[in-house]
Design a protein around this motif. Structure first.
Motif, PDB file in Angstrom:
ATOM      1  N   LEU A 212     -31.259   3.718 -46.673  1.00 21.19           N
ATOM      2  CA  LEU A 212     -32.194   4.828 -46.494  1.00 21.19           C
ATOM      3  C   LEU A 212     -33.579   4.301 -46.123  1.00 21.19           C
ATOM      4  O   LEU A 212     -34.231   4.828 -45.209  1.00 21.19           O
ATOM      5  CB  LEU A 212     -32.274   5.665 -47.768  1.00 21.19           C
TER       6      LEU A 212
ATOM      7  N   ARG B  55     -35.633  14.907 -38.097  1.00 27.58           N
ATOM      8  CA  ARG B  55     -36.610  15.257 -39.125  1.00 27.58           C
ATOM      9  C   ARG B  55     -37.417  14.033 -39.552  1.00 27.58           C
ATOM     10  O   ARG B  55     -38.637  14.111 -39.735  1.00 27.58           O
ATOM     11  CB  ARG B  55     -35.894  15.855 -40.343  1.00 27.58           C
TER      12      ARG B  55
ATOM     13  N   ARG C 109     -32.816   9.671 -53.959  1.00 25.98           N
ATOM     14  CA  ARG C 109     -31.582  10.463 -54.065  1.00 25.98           C
ATOM     15  C   ARG C 109     -31.925  11.938 -54.031  1.00 25.98           C
ATOM     16  O   ARG C 109     -33.076  12.322 -54.137  1.00 25.98           O
ATOM     17  CB  ARG C 109     -30.843  10.142 -55.368  1.00 25.98           C
ATOM     18  N   ARG C 110     -30.890  12.757 -53.934  1.00 25.15           N
ATOM     19  CA  ARG C 110     -31.080  14.202 -53.959  1.00 25.15           C
ATOM     20  C   ARG C 110     -31.481  14.666 -55.356  1.00 25.15           C
ATOM     21  O   ARG C 110     -31.248  13.982 -56.340  1.00 25.15           O
ATOM     22  CB  ARG C 110     -29.782  14.925 -53.558  1.00 25.15           C
TER      23      ARG C 110
ATOM     24  N   ASP D 124     -27.019   2.145 -50.614  1.00 24.83           N
ATOM     25  CA  ASP D 124     -27.418   3.455 -50.084  1.00 24.83           C
ATOM     26  C   ASP D 124     -28.934   3.566 -49.989  1.00 24.83           C
ATOM     27  O   ASP D 124     -29.468   4.080 -48.994  1.00 24.83           O
ATOM     28  CB  ASP D 124     -26.873   4.582 -50.979  1.00 24.83           C
TER      29      ASP D 124
ATOM     30  N   THR E  23     -36.454  11.996 -47.346  1.00 25.62           N
ATOM     31  CA  THR E  23     -35.348  12.168 -48.283  1.00 25.62           C
ATOM     32  C   THR E  23     -34.011  11.767 -47.662  1.00 25.62           C
ATOM     33  O   THR E  23     -33.882  11.687 -46.439  1.00 25.62           O
ATOM     34  CB  THR E  23     -35.255  13.632 -48.749  1.00 25.62           C
ATOM     35  N   PRO E  24     -32.986  11.571 -48.513  1.00 29.98           N
ATOM     36  CA  PRO E  24     -31.661  11.193 -47.990  1.00 29.98           C
ATOM     37  C   PRO E  24     -31.036  12.276 -47.112  1.00 29.98           C
ATOM     38  O   PRO E  24     -30.156  11.974 -46.302  1.00 29.98           O
ATOM     39  CB  PRO E  24     -30.829  10.988 -49.261  1.00 29.98           C
ATOM     40  N   THR E  25     -31.455  13.518 -47.278  1.00 28.79           N
ATOM     41  CA  THR E  25     -30.861  14.607 -46.504  1.00 28.79           C
ATOM     42  C   THR E  25     -31.563  14.836 -45.162  1.00 28.79           C
ATOM     43  O   THR E  25     -31.132  15.687 -44.381  1.00 28.79           O
ATOM     44  CB  THR E  25     -30.894  15.921 -47.313  1.00 28.79           C
ATOM     45  N   SER E  26     -32.641  14.104 -44.897  1.00 32.84           N
ATOM     46  CA  SER E  26     -33.376  14.285 -43.647  1.00 32.84           C
ATOM     47  C   SER E  26     -32.582  13.744 -42.466  1.00 32.84           C
ATOM     48  O   SER E  26     -32.059  12.626 -42.509  1.00 32.84           O
ATOM     49  CB  SER E  26     -34.728  13.562 -43.715  1.00 32.84           C
ATOM     50  N   SER E  27     -32.495  14.538 -41.398  1.00 32.70           N
ATOM     51  CA  SER E  27     -31.857  14.078 -40.167  1.00 32.70           C
ATOM     52  C   SER E  27     -32.770  13.073 -39.463  1.00 32.70           C
ATOM     53  O   SER E  27     -33.944  12.930 -39.811  1.00 32.70           O
ATOM     54  CB  SER E  27     -31.591  15.263 -39.241  1.00 32.70           C
TER      55      SER E  27
ATOM     56  N   CYS F  57     -35.728   5.014 -42.682  1.00 28.77           N
ATOM     57  CA  CYS F  57     -37.091   5.542 -42.685  1.00 28.77           C
ATOM     58  C   CYS F  57     -38.040   4.624 -41.927  1.00 28.77           C
ATOM     59  O   CYS F  57     -38.945   5.093 -41.226  1.00 28.77           O
ATOM     60  CB  CYS F  57     -37.568   5.747 -44.120  1.00 28.77           C
TER      61      CYS F  57
END
Length: 255
Positions: free
Chosen positions: A194, A160, A177-178, A190, A153-157, A198
């Protein structure tokens, strides 16, 4: 043939594959089969069959409604596996189970994997199962040749993503996206960035989903992703104009 090998072979003749989505039993299994026939005719490469669940936490309003109405109509897990077997025997595209971990937990992880295997499925997507809690299920899956599809996901560091990449097999599902499924996503820089992030953490093919709804979206993913994942957009078309509309939708999408 494993999922990764299948995708790589298909990619030799197509620059972007398409994975579609059907909610089992909604609006009926007969309608599901009609939709799959349309998808097969259009050249869809994979289909995820969603086993309806009472709390589909990753899904947007349309899929929540579809899950609820399927369950109200009496759809059972047994019927979903029976339908998967019928579809896997009938169509050339590969089939994944999509659902929530409660389904595997209630029947037992070993039984869950065995039933996917016996029904001709090649993998499963369980978005609510963290990789930290999936060791046993993933081990059973590897022994059976069934692939657990990891979500990035976009929020993964970066840390992560590295953990998720280490657990990935078959393919990775990149969430564009979120939020939940259903809303429109701008397939711009974006999303491309991403996917590039990945790719640094996995060697398996990458599919992109959440908000893909047009040929323009697919064109934006070419050269970046390996698969475009179509869910809500197709169900919206079915609700609005039935089989004829869905046929036109996929024909235009795959042109």
């Amino acid at each position: 043939m494993g999922l990764q090998t299948y995708i790589e072979q298909r990619k030799q003749s197509k620059d972007l594959l398409v994975m579609a989505h059907v909610v089992c039993g909604y609006p009926s299994f007969a309608a599901n089969m009609e939709a799959l026939e349309i998808m097969a005719e259009a050249g869809v490469d994979l289909v995820e069959l969603q086993f309806p669940f009472s709390e589909p936490s990753a899904d947007g309003p349309l899929f929540v409604k579809a899950n609820e109405q399927s369950l109200k109509a009496g759809t059972t897990v047994d019927q979903c596996f029976e339908f998967m077997k019928l579809a896997s025997e009938r169509f050339a595209f590969k089939i994944l189970m999509m659902g929530y971990y409660n389904t595997a937990f209630k029947m037992g992880e070993d039984v869950f994997v065995k039933r996917i295997q016996e029904a001709g499925g090649v993998g499963y997507i369980l978005p609510d199962l963290p990789v930290e809690e999936s060791d046993n299920l993933h081990r059973l899956s590897a022994e059976a040749g069934i692939e657990p599809i990891i979500l990035m996901t976009p929020t993964s560091s970066e840390k992560r993503l590295s953990q998720l990449g280490a657990a990935s097999r078959g393919m990775v599902y990149v969430v564009a996206r979120r939020g939940v499924t259903g809303s429109k996503t701008n397939m711009g820089d974006d999303v491309t960035s991403l996917v590039a992030r990945c790719r640094q953490h996995t060697s398996v093919p990458i599919g992109v989903g959440f908000g893909i709804s047009s040929k323009a979206d697919l064109d934006a993913l070419r050269g970046s992703a390996d698969l475009a994942i179509i869910g809500t957009a197709a169900l919206k078309i079915w609700e609005a104009s039935g089989a004829a509309g869905l046929k036109t939708f996929f024909k235009d999408l795959m042109a």
